[in-house]
Design a protein around this motif. Sequence first.
Motif, PDB file in Angstrom:
ATOM      1  N   ARG A   1       0.818  -1.225   0.000  1.00  0.00           N
ATOM      2  CA  ARG A   1       0.000   0.000   0.000  1.00  0.00           C
ATOM      3  C   ARG A   1       0.847   1.267   0.000  1.00  0.00           C
ATOM      4  O   ARG A   1       0.594   2.197   0.770  1.00  0.00           O
ATOM      5  CB  ARG A   1      -0.988  -0.022   1.161  1.00  0.00           C
ATOM      6  CG  ARG A   1      -2.020  -1.129   1.046  1.00  0.00           C
ATOM      7  CD  ARG A   1      -3.099  -1.071   2.102  1.00  0.00           C
ATOM      8  NE  ARG A   1      -2.617  -1.172   3.460  1.00  0.00           N
ATOM      9  CZ  ARG A   1      -2.413  -2.311   4.103  1.00  0.00           C
ATOM     10  NH1 ARG A   1      -2.659  -3.446   3.506  1.00  0.00           N
ATOM     11  NH2 ARG A   1      -1.993  -2.313   5.344  1.00  0.00           N
ATOM     12  N   CYS A   2       1.853   1.318  -0.845  1.00  0.00           N
ATOM     13  CA  CYS A   2       2.709   2.508  -0.931  1.00  0.00           C
ATOM     14  C   CYS A   2       1.949   3.667  -1.567  1.00  0.00           C
ATOM     15  O   CYS A   2       1.218   3.479  -2.540  1.00  0.00           O
ATOM     16  CB  CYS A   2       3.961   2.206  -1.754  1.00  0.00           C
ATOM     17  SG  CYS A   2       5.014   0.948  -1.012  1.00  0.00           S
TER      18      CYS A   2
ATOM     19  N   SER B   1       4.175  -1.263  -4.053  1.00  0.00           N
ATOM     20  CA  SER B   1       4.696  -2.240  -3.096  1.00  0.00           C
ATOM     21  C   SER B   1       6.191  -2.402  -3.325  1.00  0.00           C
ATOM     22  O   SER B   1       6.747  -1.875  -4.291  1.00  0.00           O
ATOM     23  CB  SER B   1       3.981  -3.589  -3.259  1.00  0.00           C
ATOM     24  OG  SER B   1       4.221  -4.146  -4.538  1.00  0.00           O
ATOM     25  N   GLY B   2       6.853  -3.149  -2.422  1.00  0.00           N
ATOM     26  CA  GLY B   2       8.289  -3.360  -2.562  1.00  0.00           C
ATOM     27  C   GLY B   2       8.787  -4.494  -1.688  1.00  0.00           C
ATOM     28  O   GLY B   2       8.094  -4.955  -0.776  1.00  0.00           O
ATOM     29  N   VAL B   3       9.988  -4.948  -1.996  1.00  0.00           N
ATOM     30  CA  VAL B   3      10.679  -5.963  -1.207  1.00  0.00           C
ATOM     31  C   VAL B   3      12.034  -5.382  -0.830  1.00  0.00           C
ATOM     32  O   VAL B   3      12.774  -4.899  -1.687  1.00  0.00           O
ATOM     33  CB  VAL B   3      10.871  -7.276  -1.998  1.00  0.00           C
ATOM     34  CG1 VAL B   3      11.690  -8.280  -1.190  1.00  0.00           C
ATOM     35  CG2 VAL B   3       9.531  -7.863  -2.396  1.00  0.00           C
ATOM     36  N   VAL B   4      12.351  -5.435   0.450  1.00  0.00           N
ATOM     37  CA  VAL B   4      13.596  -4.880   0.974  1.00  0.00           C
ATOM     38  C   VAL B   4      14.485  -6.013   1.456  1.00  0.00           C
ATOM     39  O   VAL B   4      14.023  -6.899   2.180  1.00  0.00           O
ATOM     40  CB  VAL B   4      13.307  -3.950   2.174  1.00  0.00           C
ATOM     41  CG1 VAL B   4      14.594  -3.349   2.710  1.00  0.00           C
ATOM     42  CG2 VAL B   4      12.294  -2.897   1.808  1.00  0.00           C
TER      43      VAL B   4
ATOM     44  N   ARG C   1      18.721  -2.947  -0.272  1.00  0.00           N
ATOM     45  CA  ARG C   1      18.171  -2.739  -1.608  1.00  0.00           C
ATOM     46  C   ARG C   1      16.653  -2.900  -1.533  1.00  0.00           C
ATOM     47  O   ARG C   1      16.154  -3.819  -0.893  1.00  0.00           O
ATOM     48  CB  ARG C   1      18.762  -3.757  -2.562  1.00  0.00           C
ATOM     49  CG  ARG C   1      18.253  -3.655  -3.967  1.00  0.00           C
ATOM     50  CD  ARG C   1      18.902  -4.748  -4.841  1.00  0.00           C
ATOM     51  NE  ARG C   1      18.929  -4.337  -6.200  1.00  0.00           N
ATOM     52  CZ  ARG C   1      19.922  -3.689  -6.803  1.00  0.00           C
ATOM     53  NH1 ARG C   1      21.015  -3.407  -6.141  1.00  0.00           N
ATOM     54  NH2 ARG C   1      19.841  -3.341  -8.053  1.00  0.00           N
ATOM     55  N   VAL C   2      15.950  -1.986  -2.185  1.00  0.00           N
ATOM     56  CA  VAL C   2      14.505  -2.072  -2.296  1.00  0.00           C
ATOM     57  C   VAL C   2      14.176  -2.327  -3.764  1.00  0.00           C
ATOM     58  O   VAL C   2      14.646  -1.605  -4.641  1.00  0.00           O
ATOM     59  CB  VAL C   2      13.799  -0.775  -1.851  1.00  0.00           C
ATOM     60  CG1 VAL C   2      12.285  -0.942  -1.911  1.00  0.00           C
ATOM     61  CG2 VAL C   2      14.253  -0.336  -0.472  1.00  0.00           C
ATOM     62  N   THR C   3      13.394  -3.352  -4.027  1.00  0.00           N
ATOM     63  CA  THR C   3      12.857  -3.598  -5.365  1.00  0.00           C
ATOM     64  C   THR C   3      11.402  -3.152  -5.344  1.00  0.00           C
ATOM     65  O   THR C   3      10.614  -3.634  -4.523  1.00  0.00           O
ATOM     66  CB  THR C   3      12.965  -5.092  -5.749  1.00  0.00           C
ATOM     67  OG1 THR C   3      14.343  -5.490  -5.655  1.00  0.00           O
ATOM     68  CG2 THR C   3      12.454  -5.327  -7.164  1.00  0.00           C
ATOM     69  N   TRP C   4      11.054  -2.205  -6.208  1.00  0.00           N
ATOM     70  CA  TRP C   4       9.727  -1.609  -6.225  1.00  0.00           C
ATOM     71  C   TRP C   4       8.856  -2.244  -7.298  1.00  0.00           C
ATOM     72  O   TRP C   4       9.339  -2.605  -8.367  1.00  0.00           O
ATOM     73  CB  TRP C   4       9.834  -0.111  -6.508  1.00  0.00           C
ATOM     74  CG  TRP C   4      10.634   0.637  -5.500  1.00  0.00           C
ATOM     75  CD1 TRP C   4      11.895   1.144  -5.666  1.00  0.00           C
ATOM     76  CD2 TRP C   4      10.236   0.973  -4.173  1.00  0.00           C
ATOM     77  NE1 TRP C   4      12.301   1.780  -4.521  1.00  0.00           N
ATOM     78  CE2 TRP C   4      11.302   1.684  -3.588  1.00  0.00           C
ATOM     79  CE3 TRP C   4       9.089   0.735  -3.420  1.00  0.00           C
ATOM     80  CZ2 TRP C   4      11.256   2.171  -2.295  1.00  0.00           C
ATOM     81  CZ3 TRP C   4       9.032   1.217  -2.118  1.00  0.00           C
ATOM     82  CH2 TRP C   4      10.101   1.927  -1.571  1.00  0.00           C
TER      83      TRP C   4
ATOM     84  N   PRO D   1       9.459  -5.633 -11.899  1.00  0.00           N
ATOM     85  CA  PRO D   1       9.823  -4.504 -11.028  1.00  0.00           C
ATOM     86  C   PRO D   1       9.802  -3.178 -11.793  1.00  0.00           C
ATOM     87  O   PRO D   1      10.135  -3.130 -12.976  1.00  0.00           O
ATOM     88  CB  PRO D   1      11.246  -4.837 -10.576  1.00  0.00           C
ATOM     89  CG  PRO D   1      11.366  -6.315 -10.738  1.00  0.00           C
ATOM     90  CD  PRO D   1      10.512  -6.651 -11.931  1.00  0.00           C
ATOM     91  N   THR D   2       9.412  -2.119 -11.096  1.00  0.00           N
ATOM     92  CA  THR D   2       9.403  -0.788 -11.705  1.00  0.00           C
ATOM     93  C   THR D   2      10.657   0.001 -11.366  1.00  0.00           C
ATOM     94  O   THR D   2      10.869   1.067 -11.915  1.00  0.00           O
ATOM     95  CB  THR D   2       8.171   0.017 -11.249  1.00  0.00           C
ATOM     96  OG1 THR D   2       8.202   0.133  -9.826  1.00  0.00           O
ATOM     97  CG2 THR D   2       6.891  -0.649 -11.684  1.00  0.00           C
ATOM     98  N   GLY D   3      11.476  -0.505 -10.454  1.00  0.00           N
ATOM     99  CA  GLY D   3      12.709   0.186 -10.095  1.00  0.00           C
ATOM    100  C   GLY D   3      13.345  -0.417  -8.867  1.00  0.00           C
ATOM    101  O   GLY D   3      12.772  -1.303  -8.228  1.00  0.00           O
TER     102      GLY D   3
END
Length: 190
Positions: free
Chosen positions: A75-76, A88-91, A112-115, A125-127
């Motif tokens: 829910r970013c 959303s993302g994975v850290v 690192r965050v994968t967005w 991923p978007t970034g």
Amino acid sequence: MRNRIVLAAAAVLAVGASVLSPHPAAQAAAPHAVRAGTVLACDGHTAPGAPVTIQPALSSREKSTTVRGKLLLDRCVSPNGSVRGIRSGVVTFNLSGKASCTTARDVSGGGRVTWYSSGDRTGRPTGTSVLDSRGPRSWAPGAALPTIVVRSGTLAGRTITAGPVGMPRMLKCSTRGIGSLSGAFWARAS
């Protein structure tokens, strides 16, 4: 109950060896820590069945320690509308330093965050964002936390301030040690 995390990786990078309540579901939900200038805020949690690990476990005696983990962001939102396409993302992160139940110093490392544009961390991923700690490399309960800088990628040049949410379990730490943690964090990217 889902714990709230606003850019959770930053909080963990900043806190490193902070000790939170062992049961995330028992934590009261943390309010979004949104202030003027905040560009991104997310809800999040430790990955199910995968708490942040602390090796060797924290105790009352200071020692060289490594903290590793994976956090999930959901829910970013961008309160000011300046960040688009991130939901959303994975850290992932890896930190080291000298730590005890009540302090951490000489903390170094990064994450690192994968967005993702999807709300469930799926699809392409978007970034990515590469995170480093900066500023004071020590921490004690109640003290201001070091700032995290987005070194490169999405949100490059932005700073992230952070802190833990919940009741520290310092007494349990000093008597039993703590080798893992789960819980809520807050952070603001500005």
